[in-house]
Structure formats: C-alpha cells, structure tokens
Design a protein around this motif. Sequence first.
Motif, short mmCIF file in Angstrom:
data_model
loop_
_atom_site.label_atom_id
_atom_site.label_comp_id
_atom_site.label_asym_id
_atom_site.label_seq_id
_atom_site.Cartn_x
_atom_site.Cartn_y
_atom_site.Cartn_z
N ARG A 75 0.74 -1.19 0.09
CA ARG A 75 -0.13 -0.02 0.03
C ARG A 75 0.95 1.33 -0.07
N PRO A 76 0.27 2.39 -0.49
CA PRO A 76 1.14 3.65 -0.42
C PRO A 76 1.52 3.88 1.13
N LEU A 77 2.70 4.37 1.35
CA LEU A 77 2.99 4.79 2.87
C LEU A 77 2.07 5.71 3.32
N THR A 78 1.62 6.78 2.63
CA THR A 78 0.74 7.79 3.50
C THR A 78 -0.57 7.28 3.64
N GLU A 79 -0.83 6.02 3.02
CA GLU A 79 -2.37 5.54 3.45
C GLU A 79 -1.93 4.46 4.62
N ALA A 80 -0.85 3.84 4.28
CA ALA A 80 -0.73 2.56 5.42
C ALA A 80 -0.16 3.23 6.63
N LEU A 81 0.56 4.08 6.86
CA LEU A 81 1.06 4.75 7.88
C LEU A 81 0.53 6.17 8.04
N PRO A 82 -0.71 6.56 8.19
CA PRO A 82 -1.13 8.02 8.17
C PRO A 82 -0.88 8.69 9.51
N LEU A 83 0.41 9.18 9.52
CA LEU A 83 1.00 9.75 10.70
C LEU A 83 0.51 11.29 10.88
N GLU A 84 0.51 11.87 11.99
CA GLU A 84 0.07 13.15 12.07
C GLU A 84 1.03 13.83 13.21
N ASP A 85 1.39 15.28 13.19
CA ASP A 85 2.22 15.67 14.38
C ASP A 85 1.22 16.09 15.26
N LEU A 86 1.61 16.63 16.57
CA LEU A 86 0.94 17.01 17.62
C LEU A 86 0.05 17.94 17.53
N LYS A 87 0.04 18.71 16.33
CA LYS A 87 -0.87 19.62 16.10
C LYS A 87 -1.75 19.36 15.06
N GLY A 88 -1.99 18.00 14.80
CA GLY A 88 -2.92 17.49 13.96
C GLY A 88 -2.63 17.58 12.46
N ARG A 89 -1.61 17.80 11.92
CA ARG A 89 -1.15 18.10 10.62
C ARG A 89 -0.57 16.64 10.02
N ARG A 90 -1.02 16.29 8.80
CA ARG A 90 -0.58 14.96 8.09
C ARG A 90 0.99 15.25 7.99
N TRP A 91 1.62 14.11 8.27
CA TRP A 91 2.97 14.28 8.41
C TRP A 91 3.44 14.11 7.08
N TRP A 92 3.21 13.29 6.24
CA TRP A 92 3.75 12.87 4.79
C TRP A 92 3.45 14.12 3.80
N ARG A 93 2.36 14.81 4.07
CA ARG A 93 2.07 15.83 3.33
C ARG A 93 2.71 16.96 3.67
N LEU A 94 3.28 17.06 5.24
CA LEU A 94 3.77 18.27 5.59
C LEU A 94 5.41 17.96 5.15
N THR A 95 5.88 16.98 5.05
CA THR A 95 7.22 16.82 5.00
C THR A 95 7.64 16.39 3.44
N ASP A 96 6.72 15.99 2.77
CA ASP A 96 6.74 15.55 1.20
C ASP A 96 8.12 14.80 0.82
#
Length: 362
Positions: A54-75
């Motif tokens: 599966r795509p990593l962004t879907e399989a491991l949908p991480l967020e930072d402590l402010k609720g931001r999607r981590w993979w979208r933030l770090t790209d």
Amino acid sequence: MESADDGPEAKDLGCAPDDLPDGLVVADERGIVVRFNAAAARITALEPAAVLGRPLTEALPLEDLKGRRWWRLTDPYGGLAIRTGHPERNLLLPGNREVLVAARYVRDGRTGPVRKLVVTLRGTEARRRSERSHAELIATVAHELRSPLTSVKGFTATLLAKWERFTDDQKRLMLETVHADANRVTRLIAELLDISRIDSGRLEVRKQRVDVVAAVHRHVEAQTTAGQDPARFRTLLVPGELPDLWADPDKVDQVLGNLLENAVRHGEGLVTIEVAPATLNHGREGTQVTVSDEGPGIPEESMSRVFTRFWRGSKRGGTGLGLYIVKGIVEAHGGIITVGRAPGGGARFRFTLPVGAPAHLA
C-alpha cells in the motif's frame, strides 16, 4: 512479514529485519511499502498484510501533535533535493497512538530522486519512564531542599532582627543549625551533579594510590566522633599486605561513607567492615570491602531494586539516591558491587575495585 527481496539485504546486514529491536518500514521509489518488520507491527498494532503493497501515506497515516498530516507536511518524494531525512520526533497514529519516528531518504546520487524511504519506529514507553523518573527527581529535590532552606532563612532572619536579645550560646546553636543545613544542601547538590555525570557517562575518576584500610578507620572514627558507640564497629583486615589500590580517593570516601551511614541508620547491632584481596573477571586482582550489619536486612524481593534511584527500603529518610551513586562510582572504576544477606541476618554490601597502577604509570 517482509517482501521477497529481503533475503540478500538481510544477509548483508547479518540479521533479518524481524530481528531488529526497532520498527522498520521501507517504501520504494513510488512510495509503496515493501518492508514492514515484526517490531513495526507490534509498535503500530497494524497487520503486515494491511500495510505491505500500500502507499506509505495511507498505510501509515501519521500526524504531528498539532494534527497536521506528516507525509503531506514533509513531502519526502518532493521538495528540496538535498534533504536526507528527518530526525526522530513524536508523531501520532490513528487513535492518538504515540510513536517515535525517524526517516532516511535514500537517493540516486547526492541530489537525485528518492529511491527508497527508510522509516524507523520506536514506542514511547522508555521516554515516558525517563520523564517520570525526571519528574520524581525534581519532586524529591524540591522536597529535600525545602526543609533546610526554610531553617536557614528562619534562623538568619531571626538573628538579623533580634541579635542583641540572644545569648552567645543561643547564637551559637542557631548558627550551628544553619551550618548543618547548608551542608545538607551542599550534599544534595553534589548528589545531583554525580547523578548527571553517571547518567551521561561523564563521571571522572582521578586515580591515585589509596590506602583503603586507613580510609575505613577514618570513616569509623567519624561515626564514633558523631556519637556512635565505638563498640558497635568491628574491622576485619586480611593478614599481610594488600596489593596497591589505585582509585579516586574522594570517590572511595564517598562509597565508604555512604555504606557505613546506611549500616548505622538502617541496620542494627554490630557493623562489620572487612577488607581483603579478591579476584575480578578475567583474573584481575582487586581489593574487596564488605560492610554488613545485624539488622532485619533487605527483603529478597527488594534486592534487585537496591541500587535504583529513590529506593529507601522499609525506613524512610534521605533522598534514596546514595546507593545509585555508589554503584555508579564503583562501576566507573571498573569494579562491581553486590548486596546480600549477612551471616548475622542483616544487610551485606560488598564492592570490589581492580588494583594496579593506571596504564600511563605502569
């Protein structure tokens, strides 16, 4: 749990990915998860079958402590081509499950496209234990400092305001109390510095030739001068000469002072101090010192916790840091310390330090 291409790389590593203590997740150049080891499954509570392919962004949908999607933030697959990854930080999985995440971007060349994204995962239990330990240390220090500082402040304020009203004996008594409380604060600060150095591996040992027998006699004399009955102490020395002991004399004094004070304060009956030659691992010569008493001893279930922070046994009092520091000092010398039951039923502490001059003097 891993993809079929794990074999050669696992052999190169000398171990299989499932043997690693930390979670390992690997995504290919398209961002598809191709590796998900056993530790990652345990830490994330996710089934490998639900992650692999599966795509990593879907399989491991991480967020930072402010609720931001981590993979979208770090790209990781876009953005600056000079990035090599990101350091470990606390992130959240769905359900607010905390996990420590670090990533490495494996590129084709220095600024080429990301060929592989390697992610490591760790649970937060160890960090939380460390945070609890630090919080307990701060609470203990605050408690131990409050009493002597209150005394110092009270007596000095009284003397400054009403100096002429007190007799010389009264003034002396108050000043002696202030002096004793100031020493108590100084000892606590020294303990904190020792703990910091032990925990960071920076405890310095300045070795000199040490007469451990004379040191034992000196500490026994200090106890009797402080009001203890001389008949309560017995010193047993091995016949003949002991091998030269090279150690930090101040640190040896700290160990002896702590063990004798523990025996007097928490033990009962006769306190016996034995000094004898010993053998450490690999046949190294050593000097062994045993301090035992005839009190109730230490319960069997508590033996494993004696040298941990804040252990105080059945009797309260003190910071509970002394034996932790003693163990750190002995081990910094390359020695060992143990606790057991004395022949008389009390506690028996035994430490052994290696002898012989340092390498630069040998």
